[in-house]
Design a protein around this motif. Sequence first.
Motif, PDB file in Angstrom:
ATOM      1  N   ARG A  24       0.835  -1.205   0.000  1.00  0.00           N
ATOM      2  CA  ARG A  24       0.000   0.000   0.000  1.00  0.00           C
ATOM      3  C   ARG A  24       0.871   1.256   0.000  1.00  0.00           C
ATOM      4  NH1 ARG A  24      -5.270  -1.762   1.251  1.00  0.00           N
ATOM      5  NH2 ARG A  24      -5.249  -3.860   2.112  1.00  0.00           N
ATOM      6  N   LEU A  25       1.946   1.229   0.799  1.00  0.00           N
ATOM      7  CA  LEU A  25       2.881   2.352   0.828  1.00  0.00           C
ATOM      8  C   LEU A  25       3.561   2.506  -0.525  1.00  0.00           C
ATOM      9  CD1 LEU A  25       4.380   4.581   2.355  1.00  0.00           C
ATOM     10  CD2 LEU A  25       5.984   2.811   3.159  1.00  0.00           C
ATOM     11  N   ARG A  26       3.970   1.403  -1.127  1.00  0.00           N
ATOM     12  CA  ARG A  26       4.642   1.423  -2.429  1.00  0.00           C
ATOM     13  C   ARG A  26       3.759   2.066  -3.500  1.00  0.00           C
ATOM     14  NH1 ARG A  26       9.052  -0.421  -3.897  1.00  0.00           N
ATOM     15  NH2 ARG A  26       9.299  -1.762  -2.081  1.00  0.00           N
ATOM     16  N   ALA A  27       2.441   1.877  -3.395  1.00  0.00           N
ATOM     17  CA  ALA A  27       1.520   2.471  -4.366  1.00  0.00           C
ATOM     18  C   ALA A  27       1.569   4.005  -4.308  1.00  0.00           C
ATOM     19  CB  ALA A  27       0.093   1.976  -4.122  1.00  0.00           C
ATOM     20  N   THR A  28       1.936   4.540  -3.158  1.00  0.00           N
ATOM     21  CA  THR A  28       2.047   5.984  -2.994  1.00  0.00           C
ATOM     22  C   THR A  28       3.464   6.482  -3.246  1.00  0.00           C
ATOM     23  OG1 THR A  28       0.259   5.983  -1.378  1.00  0.00           O
ATOM     24  CG2 THR A  28       1.724   7.887  -1.362  1.00  0.00           C
ATOM     25  N   SER A  29       4.455   5.756  -2.692  1.00  0.00           N
ATOM     26  CA  SER A  29       5.846   6.188  -2.834  1.00  0.00           C
ATOM     27  C   SER A  29       6.770   4.981  -2.848  1.00  0.00           C
ATOM     28  CB  SER A  29       6.239   7.130  -1.701  1.00  0.00           C
ATOM     29  OG  SER A  29       7.626   7.430  -1.789  1.00  0.00           O
ATOM     30  N   GLU A  30       7.257   4.647  -4.019  1.00  0.00           N
ATOM     31  CA  GLU A  30       8.178   3.520  -4.149  1.00  0.00           C
ATOM     32  C   GLU A  30       9.463   3.764  -3.357  1.00  0.00           C
ATOM     33  OE1 GLU A  30      10.361   1.062  -7.697  1.00  0.00           O
ATOM     34  OE2 GLU A  30       8.356   1.890  -8.057  1.00  0.00           O
ATOM     35  N   ALA A  31       9.952   4.990  -3.364  1.00  0.00           N
ATOM     36  CA  ALA A  31      11.195   5.308  -2.661  1.00  0.00           C
ATOM     37  C   ALA A  31      11.049   5.120  -1.150  1.00  0.00           C
ATOM     38  CB  ALA A  31      11.636   6.744  -2.973  1.00  0.00           C
ATOM     39  N   VAL A  32       9.934   5.560  -0.600  1.00  0.00           N
ATOM     40  CA  VAL A  32       9.715   5.402   0.838  1.00  0.00           C
ATOM     41  C   VAL A  32       9.547   3.925   1.183  1.00  0.00           C
ATOM     42  CG1 VAL A  32       8.185   5.959   2.772  1.00  0.00           C
ATOM     43  CG2 VAL A  32       8.768   7.719   1.099  1.00  0.00           C
ATOM     44  N   ALA A  33       8.830   3.179   0.361  1.00  0.00           N
ATOM     45  CA  ALA A  33       8.659   1.746   0.593  1.00  0.00           C
ATOM     46  C   ALA A  33      10.009   1.025   0.541  1.00  0.00           C
ATOM     47  CB  ALA A  33       7.686   1.151  -0.421  1.00  0.00           C
ATOM     48  N   ALA A  35      12.927   2.381   1.209  1.00  0.00           N
ATOM     49  CA  ALA A  35      13.672   2.798   2.393  1.00  0.00           C
ATOM     50  C   ALA A  35      13.194   2.029   3.628  1.00  0.00           C
ATOM     51  CB  ALA A  35      13.532   4.300   2.609  1.00  0.00           C
ATOM     52  N   PHE A  36      11.893   1.850   3.752  1.00  0.00           N
ATOM     53  CA  PHE A  36      11.343   1.091   4.876  1.00  0.00           C
ATOM     54  C   PHE A  36      11.842  -0.354   4.829  1.00  0.00           C
ATOM     55  CE2 PHE A  36       8.087  -1.778   6.586  1.00  0.00           C
ATOM     56  CZ  PHE A  36       8.109  -1.373   7.913  1.00  0.00           C
ATOM     57  N   ARG A  37      11.807  -0.966   3.646  1.00  0.00           N
ATOM     58  CA  ARG A  37      12.272  -2.353   3.493  1.00  0.00           C
ATOM     59  C   ARG A  37      13.758  -2.447   3.850  1.00  0.00           C
ATOM     60  NH1 ARG A  37      11.225  -6.223   5.244  1.00  0.00           N
ATOM     61  NH2 ARG A  37      12.605  -7.855   4.658  1.00  0.00           N
ATOM     62  N   GLY A  38      14.541  -1.448   3.451  1.00  0.00           N
ATOM     63  CA  GLY A  38      15.954  -1.423   3.803  1.00  0.00           C
ATOM     64  C   GLY A  38      16.174  -1.341   5.306  1.00  0.00           C
ATOM     65  N   LEU A  39      15.368  -0.535   5.980  1.00  0.00           N
ATOM     66  CA  LEU A  39      15.432  -0.425   7.431  1.00  0.00           C
ATOM     67  C   LEU A  39      15.142  -1.770   8.080  1.00  0.00           C
ATOM     68  CD1 LEU A  39      15.529   1.193  10.123  1.00  0.00           C
ATOM     69  CD2 LEU A  39      13.091   1.628   9.771  1.00  0.00           C
ATOM     70  N   ARG A  40      14.105  -2.449   7.615  1.00  0.00           N
ATOM     71  CA  ARG A  40      13.744  -3.762   8.176  1.00  0.00           C
ATOM     72  C   ARG A  40      14.858  -4.780   7.943  1.00  0.00           C
ATOM     73  NH1 ARG A  40      12.215  -4.106  11.990  1.00  0.00           N
ATOM     74  NH2 ARG A  40      11.903  -6.299  11.676  1.00  0.00           N
ATOM     75  N   ARG A  41      15.472  -4.764   6.766  1.00  0.00           N
ATOM     76  CA  ARG A  41      16.579  -5.693   6.487  1.00  0.00           C
ATOM     77  C   ARG A  41      17.757  -5.412   7.420  1.00  0.00           C
ATOM     78  NH1 ARG A  41      15.502  -5.045   0.482  1.00  0.00           N
ATOM     79  NH2 ARG A  41      14.275  -6.891  -0.010  1.00  0.00           N
TER      80      ARG A  41
END
Length: 117
Positions: A24-33, A35-41
């Motif tokens: 859902r976040l990716r649908a709004t902002s791929e860059a933010v999604a 970045a979030f995935r990178g944080l989780r990794r």
Amino acid sequence: MSDLSGPPVYPLSKQDTFVSNSDRLRATSEAVADAFRGLRRAADAHGTLDAKQRELCLLTGFAVTRNEGGFRVHCTRAKEAGATLQEIEQVVILMLGTSLGLVPVVEALSWAHDELQ
């Protein structure tokens, strides 16, 4: 892809497809999604906990915040990492009287049973 505006259907583990909050976040902002995935990794890679231990810890956080969707997703991930329903029940019950009262504990237990039974 599924309609991103609709609520998730439960139990998640019984669905053929699932649209995550990250989707859902990716649908709004791929860059933010991303970045979030990178944080989780990075958080997953930090320290010595194995996947099962990390998932059990995450379940407590989702239970405490009463985040049903997150709890359900990570309940399945915990099982995939080797956690049993009894271990998931224990981490939820351990929260009773610390940061959770009876109602949220019983809710989280019902989510776990719904997803894993």
